[in-house]
Design a protein around this motif. Structure first.
Motif, short mmCIF file in Angstrom:
data_model
loop_
_atom_site.label_atom_id
_atom_site.label_comp_id
_atom_site.label_asym_id
_atom_site.label_seq_id
_atom_site.Cartn_x
_atom_site.Cartn_y
_atom_site.Cartn_z
N GLY A 33 0.78 -1.23 0.00
CA GLY A 33 0.00 0.00 0.00
C GLY A 33 0.81 1.27 0.00
N ALA A 34 2.11 1.21 0.29
CA ALA A 34 2.94 2.41 0.28
C ALA A 34 3.08 2.92 -1.15
N ALA A 35 3.11 4.24 -1.31
CA ALA A 35 3.22 4.89 -2.62
C ALA A 35 1.95 4.77 -3.45
N SER A 36 0.82 4.40 -2.83
CA SER A 36 -0.46 4.39 -3.54
C SER A 36 -0.85 5.82 -3.87
N SER A 37 -1.57 6.01 -4.98
CA SER A 37 -1.79 7.37 -5.47
C SER A 37 -2.99 7.42 -6.40
N VAL A 38 -3.49 8.64 -6.63
CA VAL A 38 -4.49 8.83 -7.67
C VAL A 38 -3.83 8.79 -9.04
N GLY A 39 -2.52 8.81 -9.07
CA GLY A 39 -1.77 8.71 -10.32
C GLY A 39 -1.20 7.33 -10.56
N LYS A 40 -0.61 7.14 -11.73
CA LYS A 40 0.03 5.87 -12.08
C LYS A 40 1.53 6.11 -12.26
N PHE A 41 2.33 5.13 -11.87
CA PHE A 41 3.77 5.26 -11.89
C PHE A 41 4.31 5.50 -13.29
N SER A 42 5.36 6.32 -13.37
CA SER A 42 6.11 6.45 -14.61
C SER A 42 6.83 5.14 -14.90
N TYR A 50 0.49 21.84 8.33
CA TYR A 50 -0.10 21.14 7.18
C TYR A 50 0.95 20.16 6.68
N VAL A 51 0.63 18.87 6.73
CA VAL A 51 1.56 17.83 6.28
C VAL A 51 0.93 17.08 5.13
N SER A 52 1.67 16.94 4.03
CA SER A 52 1.13 16.31 2.83
C SER A 52 2.07 15.23 2.32
N ASP A 53 1.53 14.01 2.22
CA ASP A 53 2.27 12.87 1.67
C ASP A 53 1.30 12.09 0.79
N ILE A 54 0.87 12.72 -0.30
CA ILE A 54 -0.17 12.12 -1.14
C ILE A 54 0.34 11.77 -2.53
N GLN A 55 1.62 11.41 -2.56
CA GLN A 55 2.19 10.70 -3.70
C GLN A 55 1.96 11.37 -5.05
N GLY A 56 2.67 12.48 -5.23
CA GLY A 56 2.69 13.14 -6.53
C GLY A 56 1.61 14.17 -6.75
N TYR A 57 0.66 14.27 -5.80
CA TYR A 57 -0.46 15.21 -5.97
C TYR A 57 -0.40 16.34 -4.95
N ARG A 116 11.06 15.78 -12.00
CA ARG A 116 9.73 15.55 -12.54
C ARG A 116 8.96 14.56 -11.68
N ASN A 117 7.66 14.60 -11.82
CA ASN A 117 6.78 13.76 -11.03
C ASN A 117 6.99 12.29 -11.39
N TYR A 170 4.84 10.09 -10.97
CA TYR A 170 3.54 9.58 -11.43
C TYR A 170 3.25 10.22 -12.78
N ALA A 171 3.22 9.40 -13.80
CA ALA A 171 3.26 9.89 -15.18
C ALA A 171 2.06 10.75 -15.55
N ASP A 172 0.90 10.49 -14.96
CA ASP A 172 -0.31 11.19 -15.38
C ASP A 172 -0.73 12.30 -14.42
N LEU A 173 0.18 12.72 -13.54
CA LEU A 173 -0.14 13.79 -12.60
C LEU A 173 0.63 15.07 -12.96
N PRO A 174 0.12 16.23 -12.53
CA PRO A 174 0.78 17.51 -12.84
C PRO A 174 2.11 17.67 -12.09
N ASP A 175 2.70 18.82 -12.26
CA ASP A 175 3.98 19.18 -11.64
C ASP A 175 3.92 19.02 -10.11
N ASN A 176 4.97 18.44 -9.55
CA ASN A 176 5.09 18.34 -8.09
C ASN A 176 6.52 18.71 -7.67
N SER A 177 7.18 19.55 -8.47
CA SER A 177 8.60 19.85 -8.28
C SER A 177 8.81 20.93 -7.23
N LEU A 178 10.05 21.00 -6.75
CA LEU A 178 10.43 22.04 -5.80
C LEU A 178 10.22 23.42 -6.41
N GLN A 179 10.52 23.56 -7.69
CA GLN A 179 10.32 24.85 -8.35
C GLN A 179 8.85 25.26 -8.30
#
Length: 226
Positions: A87-96, A135-142, A170-171, A173-182
């Motif tokens: 279950g770790a790294a589960s996401s609304v996105g799919k892995f690259s 506010y703590v966020s660990d929602i895997q690419g989103y 880059r993210n 999760y291939a189908d999710l938007p930008d999640n970069s530090l920038q």
């Protein structure tokens, strides 16, 4: 409350902060380290099995509310991809496909399920929350996408501290938007200072992105709190 829970409660320090919002608690290891510092905790977990474990684990902590939903910024439902890694790294996105764990076959989507989705801004307003201590966020690419839905809070300086999982480049999760530090910097730099980088347990003033990892944890603090 059981005898064990009464013993635990007797050692619990008095909370020193007000509201903690924790997105993607998984089994609750990270949450358990900090939840006693806050008067009220809203904990969000999309995986029904993990949410059930969280409710059981934190049942004795009456100030912790476990919400079984994927925080997406939209109320409704969403497809949630449960990973093969327990279950770790589960996401609304799919892995690259070029993520190392995916290439090796060790990491894959084991199951896709439909779960409730939630607009966090609406959720907090309905509970008359006017300020967030942490506010703590660990929602895997989103993480960045959802944080952008809280722009009103950020611009008004109504979130004291933000910790999020950030893509180094880059993210993954291939189908999710930008999640970069920038991307986070563009959203936060006017009102927040970056105070730590690393993995899991962060220390103010230490900037140590984990070598070889695609992701890292970062913490920002409201500039007026310096």
């Amino acid at each position: 409350m059981s005898l064990l829970d009464r013993i635990k409660a007797s050692f619990e320090p008095a909370p020193v902060h007000d509201v903690l919002v924790y997105l993607g608690a998984h089994r609750g290891k990270g949450l358990s380290r900090i939840c006693g510092r806050y008067r009220k905790v809203y904990c969000f977990e999309a995986n029904p099995k993990m949410a059930a474990k969280l409710r059981q684990r934190f049942a004795w902590r009456k100030h912790v509310e476990v919400v079984e939903a994927a925080v997406t910024g939209v109320d409704g439902s969403v497809t949630f991809n449960v990973s093969s890694r327990n279950g770790a790294a589960s996401s609304v996105g799919k892995f690259s496909e070029d993520f190392p764990g995916v290439r090796s076959g060790r990491l894959f989507v084991a199951e896709s399920i439909t779960v409730p989705s939630l607009d966090l801004d609406r959720f907090l307003r309905e509970r008359s929350i006017s300020r967030i201590s942490a506010y703590v966020s660990d929602i895997q690419g989103y993480d960045l996408t959802v944080l952008k839905t809280m722009r009103r809070w950020l611009e008004a300086g109504l979130v004291d501290e933000i910790t999020a999982e950030v893509a180094k480049d880059r993210n993954i999760y291939a189908d999710l938007p930008d999640n970069s530090l920038q991307g986070f910097s563009e959203l936060l730099d006017s009102n927040y200072n970056l105070v730590a980088q690393g993995w899991s347990i962060l220390e103010d003033g230490v900037f140590a992105p984990p070598a070889g990892a695609w992701e890292m944890d970062c913490r920002w603090r409201l500039k007026s709190l310096r």
